[in-house]
Scaffold this active site. Sequence first.
Site, PDB file in Angstrom:
ATOM      1  N   SER A 128       0.834  -1.197   0.000  1.00 40.68           N
ATOM      2  CA  SER A 128       0.000   0.000   0.000  1.00 40.68           C
ATOM      3  C   SER A 128       0.876   1.258   0.000  1.00 40.68           C
ATOM      4  O   SER A 128       1.685   1.436  -0.912  1.00 40.68           O
ATOM      5  CB  SER A 128      -0.964  -0.059   1.198  1.00 40.68           C
ATOM      6  OG  SER A 128      -1.970   0.906   1.078  1.00 40.68           O
ATOM      7  N   ASP A 282      -8.262  -5.286  -6.226  1.00 45.18           N
ATOM      8  CA  ASP A 282      -8.080  -4.049  -5.441  1.00 45.18           C
ATOM      9  C   ASP A 282      -8.926  -2.942  -6.066  1.00 45.18           C
ATOM     10  O   ASP A 282      -8.849  -2.685  -7.269  1.00 45.18           O
ATOM     11  CB  ASP A 282      -6.592  -3.663  -5.446  1.00 45.18           C
ATOM     12  CG  ASP A 282      -6.232  -2.644  -4.378  1.00 45.18           C
ATOM     13  OD1 ASP A 282      -7.051  -1.739  -4.104  1.00 45.18           O
ATOM     14  OD2 ASP A 282      -5.117  -2.728  -3.832  1.00 45.18           O
ATOM     15  N   HIS A 311      -7.718  -4.989  -1.676  1.00 45.10           N
ATOM     16  CA  HIS A 311      -6.494  -4.323  -1.228  1.00 45.10           C
ATOM     17  C   HIS A 311      -5.803  -5.153  -0.154  1.00 45.10           C
ATOM     18  O   HIS A 311      -4.579  -5.140  -0.025  1.00 45.10           O
ATOM     19  CB  HIS A 311      -6.849  -2.933  -0.677  1.00 45.10           C
ATOM     20  CG  HIS A 311      -5.672  -2.040  -0.444  1.00 45.10           C
ATOM     21  ND1 HIS A 311      -4.801  -1.670  -1.452  1.00 45.10           N
ATOM     22  CD2 HIS A 311      -5.205  -1.433   0.682  1.00 45.10           C
ATOM     23  CE1 HIS A 311      -3.855  -0.883  -0.956  1.00 45.10           C
ATOM     24  NE2 HIS A 311      -4.076  -0.721   0.336  1.00 45.10           N
TER      25      HIS A 311
END
Length: 339
Positions: A128, A282, A311
């Site tokens: 991330s 995602d 995600h």
Amino acid sequence: MDYEIFDLGDVTLQSGMTLPSAFLAYKTYGRLNAKKDNVIVYPTAFGDWHVQNEWLIGNGMALDPQNYFIIVPNLLGNGLSSSPSNTPPPFDRANFPQVTIYDNVKLQHRLVTEKFGIEKIALVVGWSMGGIQSFQWGASYPDMVERIAPFAGVAKTWPQTHVVLEGMKAPLLAAVGFDSSKLNQLTSEDMRAVGRVYAGWGLSQAFYREELYRSMGFDSLTDFMAGVWEDSFMKMDPHNVLAMIWTGQNADISANPAYNGDFDEALRSIKALACVMPGSTDLFCTAEDNEYEAKLIPNAVFSPIESIWGHFAGRGINRVDNQFIDDNLKRLLALGTNE
């Protein structure tokens, strides 16, 4: 305290503002070898502390402390490194200066070089916002970084990602009537709504449709929303969250004097061997965005994590996804670099 502090002194940020007595919180795993060439840098993601990275570190894994010296620096604004919650007035809470990904990586570079005397990094890896930092390392220090492996992270905040972060910010602004002069009144209770907003983005439609939250011990959607999303966000300081959202919304590996906003050029300048691993489902760091980026990096492999965990395919929760990431990292580390 299971981490160390690296004092940076007064730091001039990219914005021109000075952050006085700045510091990085970090933890190391394993030992630096005599040649100082067994180094892995593994920055933290939005809201995470170093401990949340530890699922990917272990004996027999790619990030094996018996083989590598692994440095996990905490993101500025996360509550451990310099943050709104731990900086004295006048830069506390809503008055904390704006910090970029470029700032974070520049200060991590100081840690790596000044504290440890390291000149080569075998790998920079991250999930991330940690993934954005790995791209930034590759673009900022192309001759130093031999490999990068961002997973579920993009090289810049694409427009829709920006909108998602704006949606997370909105409940906090609403709590003070969109009056920025009242932001210092925010409390952790105001974070409950932020967790609810993020719940729809962190995981895929298929995850919810197949009720995979039951595998995490939750009997109902309501329990899952409260037990994971509300609970985890209410543990965060709202001012830290606002600071990290700003960092996230303004993330772009080319937004600095080296590239002057030429994003494609920044990607082409990355010399590192790269393994780019988006989550296939995602919703806001999309595989499509990552594919565009990977095509421009000269030595990149595009390797999506085929998963309905969205995600959170990169979050260390789902065993199959974890194995996929670890296997890819082992392959990447086994590749020789063009020295």
